[in-house]
Design a protein around this motif. Structure first.
Motif, mmCIF file in Angstrom:
data_model
loop_
_atom_site.group_PDB
_atom_site.id
_atom_site.type_symbol
_atom_site.label_atom_id
_atom_site.label_comp_id
_atom_site.label_asym_id
_atom_site.label_seq_id
_atom_site.Cartn_x
_atom_site.Cartn_y
_atom_site.Cartn_z
ATOM 1 N N HIS A 230 0.982 -1.164 0.051
ATOM 2 C CA HIS A 230 -0.081 0.058 0.044
ATOM 3 C C HIS A 230 0.854 1.394 -0.055
ATOM 4 C CE1 HIS A 230 0.980 0.247 4.318
ATOM 5 N NE2 HIS A 230 0.588 -0.877 4.278
ATOM 6 N N GLY A 231 0.417 2.391 -0.077
ATOM 7 C CA GLY A 231 1.120 3.723 -0.178
ATOM 8 C C GLY A 231 1.799 3.858 1.425
ATOM 9 N N TYR A 232 2.718 4.732 1.206
ATOM 10 C CA TYR A 232 3.608 5.140 2.374
ATOM 11 C C TYR A 232 2.653 5.891 3.494
ATOM 12 C CZ TYR A 232 3.049 10.073 1.152
ATOM 13 O OH TYR A 232 2.729 11.061 0.818
ATOM 14 N N ASP A 233 1.552 6.456 3.218
ATOM 15 C CA ASP A 233 0.684 6.923 4.168
ATOM 16 C C ASP A 233 -0.538 6.245 4.279
ATOM 17 O OD1 ASP A 233 -0.612 7.355 1.831
ATOM 18 O OD2 ASP A 233 -0.970 9.535 2.054
ATOM 19 N N GLN A 234 -0.573 5.074 3.857
ATOM 20 C CA GLN A 234 -1.739 4.045 4.229
ATOM 21 C C GLN A 234 -1.715 2.921 5.334
ATOM 22 O OE1 GLN A 234 -2.337 2.937 0.094
ATOM 23 N NE2 GLN A 234 -3.719 4.439 -0.171
ATOM 24 N N GLY A 235 -0.622 3.016 6.064
ATOM 25 C CA GLY A 235 -0.286 1.793 7.014
ATOM 26 C C GLY A 235 -1.646 1.927 8.277
ATOM 27 N N ALA A 236 -1.892 3.125 8.644
ATOM 28 C CA ALA A 236 -2.689 3.171 9.535
ATOM 29 C C ALA A 236 -4.320 2.713 9.447
ATOM 30 C CB ALA A 236 -2.746 4.393 10.341
ATOM 31 N N ALA A 237 -4.517 3.235 8.077
ATOM 32 C CA ALA A 237 -5.832 2.742 7.316
ATOM 33 C C ALA A 237 -5.856 1.215 7.037
ATOM 34 C CB ALA A 237 -5.976 3.531 6.250
ATOM 35 N N ALA A 238 -4.686 0.756 6.534
ATOM 36 C CA ALA A 238 -4.635 -0.704 6.295
ATOM 37 C C ALA A 238 -5.016 -1.338 7.588
ATOM 38 C CB ALA A 238 -3.231 -0.942 5.556
ATOM 39 N N GLN A 251 -0.310 -6.258 11.522
ATOM 40 C CA GLN A 251 0.860 -5.689 11.431
ATOM 41 C C GLN A 251 1.353 -4.816 10.335
ATOM 42 O OE1 GLN A 251 4.555 -8.109 12.221
ATOM 43 N NE2 GLN A 251 2.890 -9.622 12.379
ATOM 44 N N THR A 252 2.183 -3.927 10.338
ATOM 45 C CA THR A 252 2.741 -3.214 9.011
ATOM 46 C C THR A 252 4.276 -3.250 8.805
ATOM 47 O OG1 THR A 252 0.895 -1.887 9.079
ATOM 48 C CG2 THR A 252 2.732 -1.039 7.903
#
Length: 270
Positions: A230-238, A251-252
């Motif tokens: 996913h995108g660099y800024d989408q970890g929390a959303a994922a 986890q990410t």
């Protein structure tokens, strides 16, 4: 006849790009180019290089101009029908190799060039791998790479899980379209030339992730894993999507640039 040094000095390109294009046009290695840079080149090679250089100055990706890109130490054929493989995606491969048990059944969703499943099969011959894509043009590129690199796997035309009714796997991986439609990068650099439907869902970039997170449990065995880029800024959303759907061990993982790049978890308990 111009020399390699002359062509490189006056082409108006980044030196790395220029060297790759000249090697391709002249059919020579980097070592030859360094050792013989002052030698005259045939007119045909010089003319071909100048045509490629003009296209590169107009923005076309080097990978499309020469027809391949290195991924995980191997050369993969590419065309404008598929995304250009990138180093960030090697993290997804490394995690898949780590999470796949011996003899695992693995599914790659949205395979594009096939760089992920082909690499997995070559690194782990014990794996049984299936790969799907909705694009027949992309599947043709993946099949070419599969045959050329001698990787035995199954390729299917499918809209995500559409052609996989009743099938289950030990591991599912995906590099889905995840760029927000409003991201300015879509109108810059190489992304301008790559297939748009492989880059973005036309919305917030998470539509396909939502679908995969929701549908994957029906296609995983009891202890199976899902891993997706996913995108660099989408970890929390994922992670939020995975948590909300009951996935375990969510986890990410971060890429070499220290950006959150791959998320995943173990299938929810029945």
């Amino acid at each position: 006849m111009p020399t390699a040094h002359q062509l490189l000095a006056h082409c108006g390109l980044d030196l790395v790009d220029a060297r790759v294009l000249l090697q391709h046009a002249a059919g020579v290695s980097r070592a030859w180019l360094i050792a013989h840079g002052g030698d005259p080149l045939p007119d045909a090679a010089a003319n071909q290089f100048e045509k490629l250089a003009a296209r590169r100055r107009a923005g076309e990706p080097v990978a499309y101009l020469i027809g391949w890109r290195e991924f995980y130490g191997r050369d993969f054929a590419v065309s404008p029908a598929v995304l250009i493989p990138r180093p960030d995606t090697e993290l997804l491969v490394e995690l898949a190799l780590k999470h796949a048990p011996r003899g695992a059944r693995v599914l790659d969703l949205g395979t594009g060039s096939g760089c992920i499943p082909v690499t997995l099969k070559l690194e782990r011959p014990d794996l049984t791998i299936s790969a799907v894509d909705i694009s027949l043009e992309a599947l043709a590129v993946a099949r070419n790479n599969m045959l050329r690199l001698d990787a035995r796997l199954r390729l299917l035309a499918s809209d995500w899980f559409g052609a996989l009714s009743g099938e289950r796997f030990d591991l599912i991986v995906s590099n889905p379209p995840y760029i927000d439609a409003g991201d300015v990068h879509l109108s810059r650099g190489d992304l301008r030339f790559e297939p748009r439907n492989a880059l973005t869902d036309g919305g917030d970039g998470l539509a396909h992730v939502r679908r995969i997170v929701a549908d994957a449990p029906a296609h995983l065995d009891a202890e199976g894993w899902l891993l997706f880029e996913h995108g660099y800024d989408q970890g929390a959303a994922a992670r939020a999507l995975l948590d909300a759907a009951g996935w375990r061990e969510v986890q990410t993982w971060r890429d070499l640039g220290d950006n959150e790049r791959v998320s995943g978890g173990r299938v929810p308990q029945a």
